[in-house]
Scaffold this active site. Structure first.
Site, PDB file in Angstrom:
ATOM      1  CG  ASP A   1      -2.163  -0.855   1.006  1.00 26.88           C
ATOM      2  OD1 ASP A   1      -2.344  -1.380  -0.106  1.00 26.88           O
ATOM      3  OD2 ASP A   1      -2.938  -1.019   1.966  1.00 26.88           O
ATOM      4  N   GLY A   2       1.995   1.236   0.703  1.00 30.41           N
ATOM      5  CA  GLY A   2       2.862   2.416   0.730  1.00 30.41           C
ATOM      6  C   GLY A   2       3.384   2.769  -0.653  1.00 30.41           C
TER       7      GLY A   2
ATOM      8  NE  ARG B   1       7.680   5.345  -3.356  1.00 31.80           N
ATOM      9  CZ  ARG B   1       8.405   4.822  -4.367  1.00 31.80           C
ATOM     10  NH1 ARG B   1       8.888   5.623  -5.303  1.00 31.80           N
ATOM     11  NH2 ARG B   1       8.649   3.536  -4.425  1.00 31.80           N
TER      12      ARG B   1
ATOM     13  CG  ASN C   1      -3.793   5.818   3.324  1.00 36.55           C
ATOM     14  OD1 ASN C   1      -4.760   5.469   2.660  1.00 36.55           O
ATOM     15  ND2 ASN C   1      -2.923   4.954   3.824  1.00 36.55           N
ATOM     16  CG  ASP C   2      -3.357   9.242   7.103  1.00 37.67           C
ATOM     17  OD1 ASP C   2      -2.150   9.541   7.007  1.00 37.67           O
ATOM     18  OD2 ASP C   2      -3.737   8.105   7.408  1.00 37.67           O
TER      19      ASP C   2
ATOM     20  CG  ASP D   1      -1.286  10.467  22.164  1.00 35.82           C
ATOM     21  OD1 ASP D   1      -1.193  11.347  23.040  1.00 35.82           O
ATOM     22  OD2 ASP D   1      -1.140   9.259  22.409  1.00 35.82           O
TER      23      ASP D   1
ATOM     24  CB  ALA E   1      -4.519   8.569  22.292  1.00 41.34           C
TER      25      ALA E   1
END
Length: 287
Positions: free
Chosen positions: A70-71, A75, A140-141, A170, A205
């Site tokens: 996925d990475g 890219r 993704n984000d 966090d 978190a």
């Protein structure tokens, strides 16, 4: 006449892609198709792919093949962001959400694409410009993440210029529907179909009373203001640190519809991938 005349390769930095590359080059050789690759990537492998820089790869290839996980797929999508070049994901390791096929399926898949027997799945991205820095695009984000020992992410969230909530957490994650199964999911966010044109704002978190995710329309923009109590934050784009922010900084994130075109051959659905990857075995039985 076939659809494909030039294939561009994007490789995982560590995984062995020799068999996949040889398969692509053999398929291409029988059809007069040119195979291109980035010099620093194909230089690690003994192959006949033509080395070109990233600009030439994007300009010349009418199909990009991502070899990895996925990475690598993310890219590759960023390389052709806002272009119509289709991207085929080939899985070289652990099962992911974005790769469409395994190496053994490559000849069949390439022939299907060349014969116009495929669909494209448009994927949305999110974009922002960092203070004093470049514009960035994520499939993704985009995450504002606390630096250990430097304090929490204290962030005020406004939608369309209207203040809504303040998070102390966090991290504060702005995720696409594609990214709903990544960092956002780990932070407790919902799974969203990749066909949904919207994005998420999710605290990880959370130390604040309000700890719920927001779901926004692709037509809306979200502004993140770092409050005076905010610690130093790292900015991660699809998991890669691209900058830092501190109290007083502001970023505005907007959606980019159909920023990438992912090849789908109809073999597996998103929900089949999600069940396998996330180990969803069905609902609990109630006695």
């Amino acid at each position: 006449m076939g659809l494909v005349d030039t294939v561009g390769l994007v490789l995982h930095p560590q995984r062995n892609s020799k068999i996949a590359i040889d398969t692509i080059i053999e398929w291409a050789g029988g059809r007069g198709v040119t195979v291109l690759g980035l010099p620093e990537e194909i230089g690690r492998i003994d192959c006949s792919a033509v080395p070109v820089d990233a600009c030439a790869l994007v300009d010349r290839a009418n199909l990009l093949v991502s070899l990895g996980g996925d990475g690598t797929m993310l890219r590759t999508m960023r390389l052709v962001a806002n272009l119509c070049t289709p991207v085929l994901g080939v899985n070289l390791g652990r099962l992911g959400f974005l790769a469409e096929i395994d190496v053994d399926d490559l000849p069949r898949a390439l022939s299907a694409i060349d014969d116009h027997r495929y669909q494209v799945e448009a994927r949305m991205a999110v974009s922002t410009t960092l203070p004093g820095g470049p514009a960035v695009i994520a499939f993704n984000d985009i995450a504002l993440v606390r630096v250990p020992g430097k304090g929490l992410a204290a962030v005020a969230v406004s939608v369309q210029g209207h203040p809504f909530v303040r998070y102390a957490a966090d991290a504060v994650i702005v995720a696409t529907s594609t990214g709903s199964t990544a960092y956002s999911f780990a932070a407790g966010g919902p799974i969203v179909s990749p066909t949904v044109e919207g994005f998420l704002v999710v605290p990880a978190a959370a130390h604040s009373t309000f700890n719920r995710a927001l779901v926004l329309s692709a037509d809306e923009e979200v502004t993140l203001d770092l409050l005076p109590t905010c610690g130093e934050l790292a900015v991660e784009v699809d998991g890669v640190v691209v900058g830092q922010l501190s109290a007083g900084d502001q970023v505005t994130v907007t959606a980019l519809r159909a920023a990438a075109q992912v090849v789908r051959l109809g073999d597996r659905t998103f929900y089949e991938r999600a069940r396998r990857k996330l180990r969803v075995n069905g609902s609990a039985e109630v006695d």
